[in-house]
Design an enzyme around this catalytic site. Structure first.
Site, PDB file in Angstrom:
ATOM      1  N   GLU A 295      -9.439   4.070  -6.213  1.00 20.03           N
ATOM      2  CA  GLU A 295      -8.312   4.801  -6.007  1.00 20.03           C
ATOM      3  C   GLU A 295      -8.126   6.349  -5.682  1.00 20.03           C
ATOM      4  OE1 GLU A 295      -3.720   5.536  -7.983  1.00 20.03           O
ATOM      5  OE2 GLU A 295      -5.322   4.233  -9.147  1.00 20.03           O
TER       6      GLU A 295
ATOM      7  N   ASN B  70     -12.662 -17.998  -8.864  1.00 19.16           N
ATOM      8  CA  ASN B  70     -11.566 -17.954  -7.913  1.00 19.16           C
ATOM      9  C   ASN B  70     -10.262 -17.696  -8.432  1.00 19.16           C
ATOM     10  OD1 ASN B  70     -10.196 -17.932  -5.234  1.00 19.16           O
ATOM     11  ND2 ASN B  70     -10.015 -20.267  -5.561  1.00 19.16           N
TER      12      ASN B  70
ATOM     13  N   ASP C 214      -8.344  -6.847  -1.547  1.00 21.63           N
ATOM     14  CA  ASP C 214      -8.779  -6.659  -0.529  1.00 21.63           C
ATOM     15  C   ASP C 214      -8.008  -6.816   0.856  1.00 21.63           C
ATOM     16  OD1 ASP C 214     -10.296  -7.078   2.113  1.00 21.63           O
ATOM     17  OD2 ASP C 214     -11.808  -8.500   1.168  1.00 21.63           O
TER      18      ASP C 214
END
Length: 268
Positions: free
Chosen positions: A250, A128, A150
Site C-alpha cells: 500500500e 482458491n 489483482d
C-alpha cells in the site's frame, strides 16, 4: 492447470494464474517449522488446482475443532505475505482469523510471521477463495476482507477480477447477518468495477460516508491515462479501515500517487 474442469464440468475462469511455487531456503525452513501448526489443509478436488472437494463443508463444528473455540471468524481473501492479517490477529486475540492465498511463497511468509509471534488464533490456507466460500456454512463468518486484489488491468481480463456477482452472493451467504465485506484497492478502474458489482445489490448495503468522483467508463492497461478526460460521477466509499495496517504494498501505491479506495458492504 488452473481452470481445468473435471468430467462433465464446465471450465471455470480463475482469478489467478499460478506462479512459481518454489521457496527459497528461508521460506522452506519456515514452511517446515510452522506448516504443521498454522497451515490449514482441506480435502482437494482433484480435477482443479487449489480447489476443495465438493462434499466438504466448512462449518461451525470444523471451525471449533480447528481453532479450539467458537470466537468470531474473519477471513482474508488474498493475504499476500500476511502482513495485515498477522497484525490483526496480534491485536485481537479474541477473534479467529483465516488467511487465504494462492501463491505458495505468500503462504510461507504468513506462516513465518504467525510462528514468529506464536499466534494461536490464525490459520493459513493455500486455496482458491471462491471454493472456500462455497464450502462455508451459512452465517459462519463475522467479516470477509479483500485488500488490494489483482487488478487484471487489461480489458479482456476484467472478467478474472475476484470481486464478481457470483462471489458476492457466496460471501453474503457465508456472512453473519450484519457482517461486512471490506474491500480496498489502489486502482481507480477497479474501484469502478467494485461499485458496478456491489452497489446495485439488495443483499448488501454500502455503509460508506465518503464521496469520491470516478470515471463512469472503464479504461485498460494501455488507456489508463485517458481516465481523467472521461465523464465522472460521484460514488460512496468508506474512510480508511483502521484495522488495516499500512503494508509495503500500500505504501508503494501511495508513493506512486495512487488513491486508496476503501469499501464497506454490510450483509442485509
Amino acid at each position: 492447470m488452473p481452470g481445468t474442469a473435471g468430467p462433465g464440468r464446465r471450465r471455470e475462469l480463475m482469478s489467478f494464474v499460478r506462479r512459481s511455487s518454489r521457496l527459497d531456503k528461508r521460506l522452506q525452513k519456515a514452511w517446515d517449522a510452522y506448516a504443521s501448526e498454522y497451515l490449514l489443509e482441506l480435502p482437494e478436488y482433484e480435477h482443479r488446482e487449489l480447489s476443495i472437494a465438493p462434499d466438504f463443508r466448512f462449518d461451525a463444528e470444523f471451525v471449533k475443532a480447528t481453532w479450539g473455540d467458537d470466537h468470531p471468524l474473519i477471513v482474508e481473501i488474498g493475504t499476500g505475505q500476511g502482513e495485515n492479517i498477522v497484525a490483526a490477529a496480534q491485536a485481537d486475540p479474541g477473534t479467529n482469523f483465516l488467511a487465504l492465498e494462492v501463491y505458495k511463497p505468500g503462504v510461507a511468509h504468513a506462516l513465518l510471521k504467525a510462528g514468529k509471534y506464536g499466534l494461536r488464533n490464525l490459520r493459513v490456507c493455500e486455496v482458491n477463495a471462491p471454493d472456500l466460500m462455497k464450502a462455508a456454512s451459512d452465517g459462519l463468518f463475522a467479516q470477509v476482507w479483500t485488500f488490494f486484489p489483482d487488478p487484471w488491468p487489461k480489458t479482456k481480463h476484467h472478467k478474472r477480477r475476484i470481486v464478481q456477482p457470483a462471489l458476492a452472493a457466496e460471501v453474503h451467504r457465508a456472512l453473519q447477518k450484519g457482517g461486512v465485506w471490506r474491500i480496498a484497492t489502489d486502482i481507480e478502474d477497479y474501484a469502478l468495477h467494485v461499485h458496478e458489482v456491489m452497489d446495485g445489490r439488495d443483499d448488501f448495503e454500502n455503509t460508506g460516508d465518503v464521496t469520491v468522483s470516478l470515471p463512469t467508463e472503464h479504461v485498460s492497461k494501455g488507456t489508463a491515462d485517458m481516465a481523467a478526460r472521461l465523464p465522472h460521477a460521484d460514488f460512496t466509499e468508506s474512510g480508511r479501515f483502521d484495522g488495516r495496517v499500512l503494508t509495503n504494498f500500500e505504501k508503494k501505491g501511495i508513493e506512486a500517487g495512487r488513491v486508496i479506495h476503501d469499501f464497506t458492504y454490510r450483509a442485509v
